[in-house]
Scaffold this motif. Structure first.
Motif: not given
Length: 468
Positions: A348-362
């Motif tokens: 869940v993120v704030p409306e109108g936000c900028q985001f950064e998603f990172t896959v650290n691993g499996v």
């Protein structure tokens, strides 16, 4: 004299088996078929639909309902490419009154006796091929005895059927196409010719193993040939190995049992003679929806074969992290506190936000991160609006973007992750679910203020106004 007769009689009894054995076909006690004379033979033709062969055990298996003959056409062609004899039992009402044939269950058929001149012939046999498979079928069944294939420009050896597996429908009378080609030498002693038909498709027998009670919501098998020649000795030309069979999954999906096992109903694909491996895709209801992908070691599917294939859904999860920023009026973006991804890859993120998603691993089933540098490809599915990526999306660990300034929205992102573990290559497509909420529900990570703007949001207030 009587003793001499007895000796002669005993000698004849002793010689009789040897006389019958050389040649064997010249000595028979079957009086049903009279031998032809003057360089001809009176014989019968026997056609049998071969049983299917298991590619793992190499054992033959009896077919199921609908996997045998429904109609039949046989052409006996001489050395001058002339049709010497045509047999078409389905149009002679012979198959029409046969319940097994009408249901595609006729395993074998024997013709009435007929006469052929001595010589070498090519016997072509076709079953269950009709105009819905190829328009040339009419030209084959329309041939008459004495027709010259050369004059009529009929090239049986090079007939190719376009994707016959896609046209199968037993309920509509569209059964598995079969064919055979055999060279035979007919002499005055020939009494029978036996021909075995091969199906032009391969049967896939698939099973799935994974977590108990997991539901399979989509399944496909692809990478096989889009066409097939009538005869196996003829190489394909101009074929593509990109055809995919999408298996119909019932509404609600198939559920693995309490032991984590699921058997998929058998299905058919075109036989594929070349070395082109096959790809399998399985989508489950795990973690908002995961698609498993794999490629087979096998690269060939012979006609008339059964390919047993077990899909093991290995339990691998993602180590996902997230950061979000908002941009108050007159201020630079400021990071806010978020809960992060849950174990279903929902955030869940704030409306109108900028985001950064990172896959650290499996992570493996024990929750330990085993792969720290997977290949990640992000995608916004077609038709999803209100979310935008602002960075490279291919082969990256981190993706940047922003969402619309509207609360209560849900966005399903597609994330394809590829990695290697213990020498095996894995592909998974994960569904990452992003939900937007009221911006005031997210406190700032930093309490640092700027002179021009206070960085703390104030809660919403409703003020009732009255006329004076």
């Amino acid at each position: 004299m009587n003793k001499m007769k007895q000796h002669i009689y005993k000698a004849m009894l002793w010689l009789l088996p040897w006389l019958c054995a050389v040649p064997l076909a010249s000595c028979s006690f079957d009086d049903d078929i009279d031998q032809g004379g003057d360089g001809t033979a009176t014989l019968q033709l026997s056609i049998t639909a071969r049983e299917e062969g298991d590619l793992n055990t190499r054992a033959d298996e009896v077919g199921t309902n609908g996997e045998y003959m429904h109609n039949l056409c046989v052409l006996i062609v001489d050395g001058n490419n002339v049709v010497t004899k045509k047999l078409l039992p389905n149009t002679d009402d012979e198959f029409a009154g046969n319940t097994a044939a009408q249901q595609g269950n006729l395993k074998s058929w024997v013709s009435d006796p007929f006469t052929l001149p001595e010589g070498t012939y090519t016997v072509y046999a076709f079953a269950n091929i009709d105009t819905y498979y190829d328009n040339l079928w009419g030209s084959l069944t329309g041939l008459q005895s004495g027709a010259s294939l050369t004059t009529l420009n009929v090239d049986i050896d090079n007939i190719v059927l376009e994707d016959p597996a896609a046209k199968l429908n037993f309920a509509e009378g569209k059964f598995i196409p079969m064919s055979a080609k055999q060279t035979v030498v007919v002499t005055a002693a020939t009494k029978s010719i036996s021909i075995g038909l091969d199906r032009l498709v391969s049967k896939i027998r698939m099973s799935i193993s994974g977590k108990a009670n997991t539901k399979v919501t989509a399944l496909s098998f692809g990478g096989y040939a889009d066409k097939i020649t009538l005869f196996s000795e003829k190489p394909l030309e101009g074929e593509a190995y990109s055809t995919t069979k999408t298996i119909t999954v019932p509404e609600g999906g198939w559920s693995l049992d309490n032991d984590g096992k699921l058997t998929i109903p058998d299905f058919y694909v075109n036989s594929s003679p070349a070395d082109h491996k096959f790809n399998v895709s399985v989508t489950t209801d795990e973690m908002n929806g995961i698609t498993y992908e794999a490629t087979t070691v096998r690269g060939e599917l012979p006609r008339n074969s059964i390919f047993p294939l077990t899909l093991q859904l290995n339990d691998y999860g993602l180590d996902l992290a997230a950061q979000c920023w908002v941009s108050p009026i007159g201020s630079l973006p400021v990071e806010v506190q978020i809960t992060g991804f849950d174990n279903t890859y929902q955030i869940v993120v704030p409306e109108g936000c900028q985001f950064e998603f990172t896959v650290n691993g499996v992570k493996n089933s024990g929750g330990t991160t085993t792969v720290t540098n997977p290949e990640c490809n992000w995608n916004i599915p077609e038709g999803v609006d209100g979310i935008i990526f602002e960075s490279q999306t291919t082969n990256v660990k981190t993706i940047k973007g922003h969402v619309t300034a509207s609360a209560g929205k849900t966005f399903d992102l597609s994330l394809l992750v590829t990695w290697q573990d213990n020498g095996a290559t894995y592909n998974r497509t994960y569904t990452v679910k992003v939900l937007t909420d009221d911006i005031t529900n997210f406190p700032f990570k930093s309490k640092t203020r700027t002179p021009e703007f206070g960085l703390d949001y104030l809660r919403h207030e409703m003020l009732n106004m009255f006329k004076k």
